[in-house]
Design a protein around this motif. Structure first.
Motif, short mmCIF file in Angstrom:
data_model
loop_
_atom_site.label_atom_id
_atom_site.label_comp_id
_atom_site.label_asym_id
_atom_site.label_seq_id
_atom_site.Cartn_x
_atom_site.Cartn_y
_atom_site.Cartn_z
N LEU A 35 35.51 70.73 26.73
CA LEU A 35 35.64 69.60 25.80
C LEU A 35 34.65 68.48 26.09
N SER A 36 34.24 68.33 27.32
CA SER A 36 33.32 67.24 27.67
C SER A 36 31.98 67.35 26.94
N PHE A 37 31.67 68.53 26.40
CA PHE A 37 30.45 68.70 25.62
C PHE A 37 30.64 68.32 24.15
N GLY A 38 31.87 68.06 23.75
CA GLY A 38 32.16 67.74 22.35
C GLY A 38 32.10 66.24 22.09
N PRO A 39 32.03 65.83 20.83
CA PRO A 39 32.01 64.41 20.48
C PRO A 39 33.40 63.78 20.57
N HIS A 40 33.43 62.44 20.72
CA HIS A 40 34.70 61.73 20.80
C HIS A 40 35.58 62.03 19.58
N LYS A 41 34.97 62.16 18.41
CA LYS A 41 35.73 62.27 17.18
C LYS A 41 36.67 63.49 17.18
#
Length: 222
Positions: A35-41
């Motif tokens: 998940l750390s590679f994904g955007p905040h949204k």
């Protein structure tokens, strides 16, 4: 004002939302990206979905509401927001999620904001931008002699952290340091207190680890 879910229900929904975001993002990327590679949204939307499942006194949920709109819906006088922003040195911007009371609206200007939530992904240290966000939440929530009344009950800085097995400093050392630095910001305000929920460290199959935290800031009346 009782037509609003208890804080623990909202915290549980936030934690469940981040877990759902973690699991879905891993599946979407065929188990290749955490998940750390994904955007905040992505995290924000999953949290909003979980909060919407609260059955008792379900709040109204707004994504990226502006500072001015939140203040307009939380100060005793709707036209005080500019004065408040100048007094507290607050610039226009947005918060990831704002929770309002659910009510039958008579017009477009009768909303009641209760909670502001900042959602940040991939937090592994207390960067200046995170400390600035804690300060911004404090300015929104703080009560003083000039602004004693507000419908905002508390603010939450929600964050997800994960690190690989190669990281020299593990989360059990990183998270207390982050919280300690957040506490220093809140300590500058006489009428605010903070607490931390979450923080459980979970291991991954690749021997890395991940954790979710909710740092809560609320008024303290002596």
């Amino acid at each position: 004002m009782n037509n609003f879910p208890k804080q623990e229900l909202i915290i549980d929904a936030i934690l469940n939302g981040v877990v759902a975001a973690k699991n879905n993002f891993l599946f979407w990327t065929n188990n290749r990206l955490s998940l750390s590679f994904g955007p905040h949204k992505i995290v924000t939307i999953h949290i909003a979905q979980e909060i919407a499942k609260i059955k008792e006194d379900t709040p109204e949920i707004f994504i990226n509401a502006t500072v001015s709109d939140i203040l307009r819906c939380s100060l005793p006088k709707r036209d005080q927001f500019l004065e408040f922003m100048n007094h507290r040195d607050l610039k226009e911007g947005t918060f990831s999620i704002t929770l309002d009371e659910r009510l039958e609206h008579a017009n477009d200007n009768d909303s009641i904001s209760r909670v502001i939530i900042s959602v940040v992904n991939n937090v592994i240290n207390s960067k200046a931008e995170y400390l600035d966000e804690i300060e911004r939440i404090c300015k929104m929530i703080n009560r003083d002699d000039e602004y004693k009344n507000s419908t905002l009950d508390y603010g939450i800085f929600t964050f997800y952290s994960d690190i690989s097995s190669e990281a020299r400093k593990k989360l059990d050392k990183r998270i207390p340091e982050i919280i300690n630095n957040f506490d220093k910001v809140v300590a500058k305000y006489d009428n605010l207190k903070s607490s931390f929920k979450g923080g459980k460290i979970n291991k991954t199959q690749s021997k890395g680890e991940w954790s979710i935290g909710c740092y809560i800031i609320e008024p303290f009346y002596k």
